[in-house]
Design an enzyme around this catalytic site. Sequence first.
Site, short mmCIF file in Angstrom:
data_model
loop_
_atom_site.label_atom_id
_atom_site.label_comp_id
_atom_site.label_asym_id
_atom_site.label_seq_id
_atom_site.Cartn_x
_atom_site.Cartn_y
_atom_site.Cartn_z
CB SER A 1 -0.87 0.07 1.26
OG SER A 1 -1.75 -1.02 1.33
CB ILE A 2 0.50 4.48 -1.80
CG1 ILE A 2 0.63 3.86 -3.21
CG2 ILE A 2 1.16 5.85 -1.75
CD1 ILE A 2 -0.16 4.57 -4.30
CG ASP B 1 -17.15 2.71 6.52
OD1 ASP B 1 -16.69 3.46 5.63
OD2 ASP B 1 -18.14 1.99 6.35
CB ILE C 1 -9.62 5.80 0.97
CG1 ILE C 1 -9.08 5.86 2.40
CG2 ILE C 1 -10.90 4.97 0.90
CD1 ILE C 1 -10.02 6.56 3.39
CE1 TYR D 1 -2.82 6.55 -13.46
CE2 TYR D 1 -5.00 5.92 -14.30
CZ TYR D 1 -3.62 5.98 -14.44
OH TYR D 1 -3.04 5.47 -15.56
CE1 TYR E 1 -7.56 3.74 -11.80
CE2 TYR E 1 -8.94 5.69 -11.73
CZ TYR E 1 -7.98 4.88 -11.16
OH TYR E 1 -7.45 5.23 -9.94
CE LYS F 1 -8.28 7.65 -7.29
NZ LYS F 1 -8.12 7.65 -5.82
CB THR G 1 -1.34 -1.18 -4.33
OG1 THR G 1 -2.31 -0.58 -5.19
CG2 THR G 1 -0.14 -0.27 -4.21
CB ALA H 1 -6.42 -0.03 -4.90
P1 NAI Z 1 -4.55 -0.29 -1.41
O1 NAI Z 1 -5.57 -1.29 -1.85
O2 NAI Z 1 -3.37 -0.78 -0.69
O3 NAI Z 1 -5.26 0.86 -0.53
C1 NAI Z 1 -6.63 1.21 -0.66
C2 NAI Z 1 -7.14 1.37 0.77
O4 NAI Z 1 -8.48 1.87 0.83
C3 NAI Z 1 -7.13 0.03 1.55
O5 NAI Z 1 -6.32 0.13 2.70
C4 NAI Z 1 -8.58 -0.15 1.91
O6 NAI Z 1 -8.79 -0.89 3.10
C5 NAI Z 1 -9.03 1.31 2.02
N1 NAI Z 1 -10.49 1.43 2.08
C6 NAI Z 1 -11.40 0.88 1.24
N2 NAI Z 1 -12.65 1.16 1.68
C7 NAI Z 1 -12.51 1.92 2.80
C8 NAI Z 1 -13.45 2.53 3.70
N3 NAI Z 1 -14.76 2.40 3.53
N4 NAI Z 1 -12.96 3.21 4.75
C9 NAI Z 1 -11.63 3.35 4.95
N5 NAI Z 1 -10.70 2.82 4.13
C10 NAI Z 1 -11.15 2.10 3.07
O7 NAI Z 1 -4.11 0.46 -2.76
P2 NAI Z 1 -3.26 1.80 -3.05
O8 NAI Z 1 -2.87 1.71 -4.46
O9 NAI Z 1 -2.23 1.99 -2.01
O10 NAI Z 1 -4.37 2.93 -2.95
C11 NAI Z 1 -4.22 4.12 -2.24
C12 NAI Z 1 -4.73 5.31 -3.02
O11 NAI Z 1 -3.87 5.54 -4.14
C13 NAI Z 1 -6.15 5.15 -3.60
O12 NAI Z 1 -6.83 6.38 -3.52
C14 NAI Z 1 -5.84 4.81 -5.05
O13 NAI Z 1 -6.93 5.10 -5.91
C15 NAI Z 1 -4.68 5.75 -5.28
N6 NAI Z 1 -3.90 5.49 -6.49
C16 NAI Z 1 -3.42 4.23 -6.73
C17 NAI Z 1 -2.75 3.97 -7.90
C18 NAI Z 1 -2.28 2.57 -8.21
O14 NAI Z 1 -1.99 2.27 -9.38
N7 NAI Z 1 -2.17 1.69 -7.22
C19 NAI Z 1 -2.48 5.03 -8.91
C20 NAI Z 1 -2.99 6.32 -8.53
C21 NAI Z 1 -3.68 6.52 -7.37
#
Ligand code: NAI
Length: 271
Positions: free
Chosen positions: A21-22, A66, A95, A150, A160, A167, A199, A201
Amino acid sequence: MSYNLLKGKRGIIFGALDENSIAWKTAERVHEEGGEFVLTNAPIALRMGQINELAKKTNSEIIPADATNMEDLENLVEKATEILGGKLDFVLHSIGMSVNVRKGKHYTDQNYDWTHKGWDISAVSFHKTMNVLYNKDAMNEWGSIVALTYMAAQRVFPDYNDMADNKAYLESIARSFGYFFGRDKKVRVNTISQSPTPTTAGKGVKGFDGFISYADKMSPLGNATAIDCANYTISLFSDLTKRVTLQNLYNDGGFSNVGVSDAVIEAFEEE
Ligand code: NAI
């Protein structure tokens, strides 16, 4: 390398699910830079248990919330300020989730209950979080709030799906709420538009493997990694960027300004 950029600063980090995760990488970097924080995630994500490892490593506590639930957010902000011993200097919203993507519904034929849920989680949760922070007066002056986004908010990336719309909405919230947060509390609000990153997501998006290599070949500096994103976020949490606000900032190796690259042209010539 650590520069003590966040010494004495306190905050909340949303969205660390596992070590990819980021938000996980950001928490590690914030800790290295001397910042203290509370970790939070949805109760269902916490049940997977991996976040405990991160909490231990960074001497931080975990408060379930949440991010679509106002009561959870109010409890989170109250407890976080209590635990950390004062108002907050930084908040990371990391998120995102689309039920339509998860369940394989095409953009042209969505289940609108799922669309609504994904919008609430991925976009409106940022408004709700800032609502609680603003109305509880929980941020210190010159604090910094960052959300991750994104480029599908600006340009078409067909797979997407409804996350593109979410977004775009998220980025608009950053500007609109950021205005009031800046005017009334001297707090800055920005979004970082990150390269595709492997990741949970990210990998949920159809065709992710091909797409991440394409983005890498299009970007003069290559794709920005999760650690690059964490480092950029650190700079936005630090006092070095005090008057950067209402911006959507690209952390993408240059991708967003490239029409075509030599590497991509070559791939077509080989055919
Ligand atoms: P990730 O899957 O590790 O993180 C997403 C997080 O959102 C998870 O920890 C999840 O539990 C949380 N989440 C989902 N529903 C929730 C809720 N109701 N309440 C609280 N938390 C909730 O994936 P990643 O990639 O680290 O995502 C982090 C952010 O980065 C997101 O906004 C994603 O859209 C964005 N992003 C990711 C990219 C990618 O290619 N992975 C590119 C650009 C942006």
